[in-house]
Design a protein around this motif. Structure first.
Motif, PDB file in Angstrom:
ATOM      1  N   PRO A  15       0.852  -1.185   0.000  1.00 19.50           N
ATOM      2  CA  PRO A  15       0.000   0.000   0.000  1.00 19.50           C
ATOM      3  C   PRO A  15       0.892   1.240   0.000  1.00 19.50           C
ATOM      4  O   PRO A  15       2.023   1.193   0.467  1.00 19.50           O
ATOM      5  CB  PRO A  15      -0.781  -0.107   1.308  1.00 19.50           C
ATOM      6  CG  PRO A  15      -0.679  -1.531   1.718  1.00 19.50           C
ATOM      7  CD  PRO A  15       0.631  -2.019   1.180  1.00 19.50           C
ATOM      8  N   LYS A  19      -4.270   7.245   0.887  1.00 19.04           N
ATOM      9  CA  LYS A  19      -5.365   7.436  -0.071  1.00 19.04           C
ATOM     10  C   LYS A  19      -5.761   6.145  -0.780  1.00 19.04           C
ATOM     11  O   LYS A  19      -6.282   6.180  -1.885  1.00 19.04           O
ATOM     12  CB  LYS A  19      -4.966   8.480  -1.112  1.00 19.04           C
ATOM     13  CG  LYS A  19      -4.668   9.842  -0.540  1.00 19.04           C
ATOM     14  CD  LYS A  19      -4.256  10.776  -1.650  1.00 19.04           C
ATOM     15  CE  LYS A  19      -3.788  12.101  -1.097  1.00 19.04           C
ATOM     16  NZ  LYS A  19      -3.285  12.971  -2.169  1.00 19.04           N
ATOM     17  N   CYS A  20      -5.501   4.991  -0.177  1.00 18.12           N
ATOM     18  CA  CYS A  20      -5.838   3.676  -0.757  1.00 18.12           C
ATOM     19  C   CYS A  20      -5.134   3.448  -2.086  1.00 18.12           C
ATOM     20  O   CYS A  20      -5.698   2.884  -3.021  1.00 18.12           O
ATOM     21  CB  CYS A  20      -7.349   3.533  -0.929  1.00 18.12           C
ATOM     22  SG  CYS A  20      -8.250   3.639   0.608  1.00 18.12           S
ATOM     23  N   GLU A  21      -3.886   3.880  -2.188  1.00 14.87           N
ATOM     24  CA  GLU A  21      -3.098   3.660  -3.393  1.00 14.87           C
ATOM     25  C   GLU A  21      -2.168   2.475  -3.186  1.00 14.87           C
ATOM     26  O   GLU A  21      -1.913   2.059  -2.063  1.00 14.87           O
ATOM     27  CB  GLU A  21      -2.264   4.903  -3.728  1.00 14.87           C
ATOM     28  CG  GLU A  21      -3.099   6.115  -4.048  1.00 14.87           C
ATOM     29  CD  GLU A  21      -2.245   7.346  -4.255  1.00 14.87           C
ATOM     30  OE1 GLU A  21      -2.464   8.044  -5.248  1.00 14.87           O
ATOM     31  OE2 GLU A  21      -1.363   7.615  -3.409  1.00 14.87           O
ATOM     32  N   LYS A  61      -8.249   3.174 -11.422  1.00  9.67           N
ATOM     33  CA  LYS A  61      -8.963   4.441 -11.294  1.00  9.67           C
ATOM     34  C   LYS A  61      -8.042   5.597 -11.704  1.00  9.67           C
ATOM     35  O   LYS A  61      -8.437   6.502 -12.424  1.00  9.67           O
ATOM     36  CB  LYS A  61      -9.434   4.602  -9.846  1.00  9.67           C
ATOM     37  CG  LYS A  61     -10.381   5.699  -9.596  1.00  9.67           C
ATOM     38  CD  LYS A  61     -10.774   5.636  -8.111  1.00  9.67           C
ATOM     39  CE  LYS A  61     -12.067   6.315  -7.841  1.00  9.67           C
ATOM     40  NZ  LYS A  61     -12.432   6.201  -6.421  1.00  9.67           N
ATOM     41  N   THR A  72      -4.416   3.809  -8.000  1.00 10.80           N
ATOM     42  CA  THR A  72      -5.631   3.647  -7.222  1.00 10.80           C
ATOM     43  C   THR A  72      -6.517   2.701  -8.011  1.00 10.80           C
ATOM     44  O   THR A  72      -6.711   2.886  -9.218  1.00 10.80           O
ATOM     45  CB  THR A  72      -6.342   4.999  -7.023  1.00 10.80           C
ATOM     46  OG1 THR A  72      -5.449   5.920  -6.417  1.00 10.80           O
ATOM     47  CG2 THR A  72      -7.587   4.844  -6.149  1.00 10.80           C
ATOM     48  N   GLU A  74     -10.243   0.758  -8.555  1.00  7.97           N
ATOM     49  CA  GLU A  74     -11.670   0.902  -8.233  1.00  7.97           C
ATOM     50  C   GLU A  74     -12.112  -0.227  -7.312  1.00  7.97           C
ATOM     51  O   GLU A  74     -11.714  -1.372  -7.467  1.00  7.97           O
ATOM     52  CB  GLU A  74     -12.500   0.889  -9.513  1.00  7.97           C
ATOM     53  CG  GLU A  74     -12.399   2.156 -10.302  1.00  7.97           C
ATOM     54  CD  GLU A  74     -13.350   2.214 -11.483  1.00  7.97           C
ATOM     55  OE1 GLU A  74     -14.233   1.338 -11.614  1.00  7.97           O
ATOM     56  OE2 GLU A  74     -13.182   3.136 -12.287  1.00  7.97           O
ATOM     57  N   GLY A  75     -12.946   0.117  -6.330  1.00 14.00           N
ATOM     58  CA  GLY A  75     -13.483  -0.884  -5.413  1.00 14.00           C
ATOM     59  C   GLY A  75     -12.564  -1.261  -4.265  1.00 14.00           C
ATOM     60  O   GLY A  75     -12.911  -2.110  -3.467  1.00 14.00           O
ATOM     61  N   VAL A  76     -11.403  -0.620  -4.162  1.00 12.18           N
ATOM     62  CA  VAL A  76     -10.466  -0.930  -3.078  1.00 12.18           C
ATOM     63  C   VAL A  76     -10.393   0.294  -2.174  1.00 12.18           C
ATOM     64  O   VAL A  76     -10.095   1.394  -2.631  1.00 12.18           O
ATOM     65  CB  VAL A  76      -9.062  -1.270  -3.606  1.00 12.18           C
ATOM     66  CG1 VAL A  76      -8.097  -1.511  -2.456  1.00 12.18           C
ATOM     67  CG2 VAL A  76      -9.115  -2.470  -4.529  1.00 12.18           C
ATOM     68  N   SER A  77     -10.732   0.088  -0.906  1.00 12.65           N
ATOM     69  CA  SER A  77     -10.688   1.216   0.036  1.00 12.65           C
ATOM     70  C   SER A  77      -9.936   0.846   1.292  1.00 12.65           C
ATOM     71  O   SER A  77      -9.666  -0.293   1.564  1.00 12.65           O
ATOM     72  CB  SER A  77     -12.098   1.653   0.393  1.00 12.65           C
ATOM     73  OG  SER A  77     -12.834   0.601   0.965  1.00 12.65           O
TER      74      SER A  77
END
Length: 77
Positions: A15, A19-21, A61, A72, A74-77
């Motif tokens: 990670p 920012k969930c990157e 994303k 980033t 999509e759908g990963v937080s």
């Protein structure tokens, strides 16, 4: 012999930031084909991974490429 349509272009290392990157190591930064909106299939490197052993698709994303690729998904937080 089984044919595969996937091309191994690198691996996710960890990670990145808050920012969930994710940080990716690409095997060829100069000719990277990764871009926003592209779908990647990620496969696990260990049995402890939450990603299924046969892989899971994720859509990019956003992505920045410098000395490493930061994306980033999509759908990963």
């Amino acid at each position: 012999m089984t044919k595969s349509t996937n091309i191994h272009i690198g691996h996710c290392t960890s990670p990145h930031g808050i920012k969930c990157e994710f940080s990716f190591v690409l095997y060829n930064f100069d000719d990277s084909v990764l871009e926003d909106g592209m779908v990647l299939t990620l496969t696990p490197r260990s049995l402890e991974s939450s990603v299924p052993q046969d892989g899971k698709e994720f859509k990019i994303k956003s992505i920045r490429i410098g000395n490493k690729a930061i994306a980033t998904l999509e759908g990963v937080s």
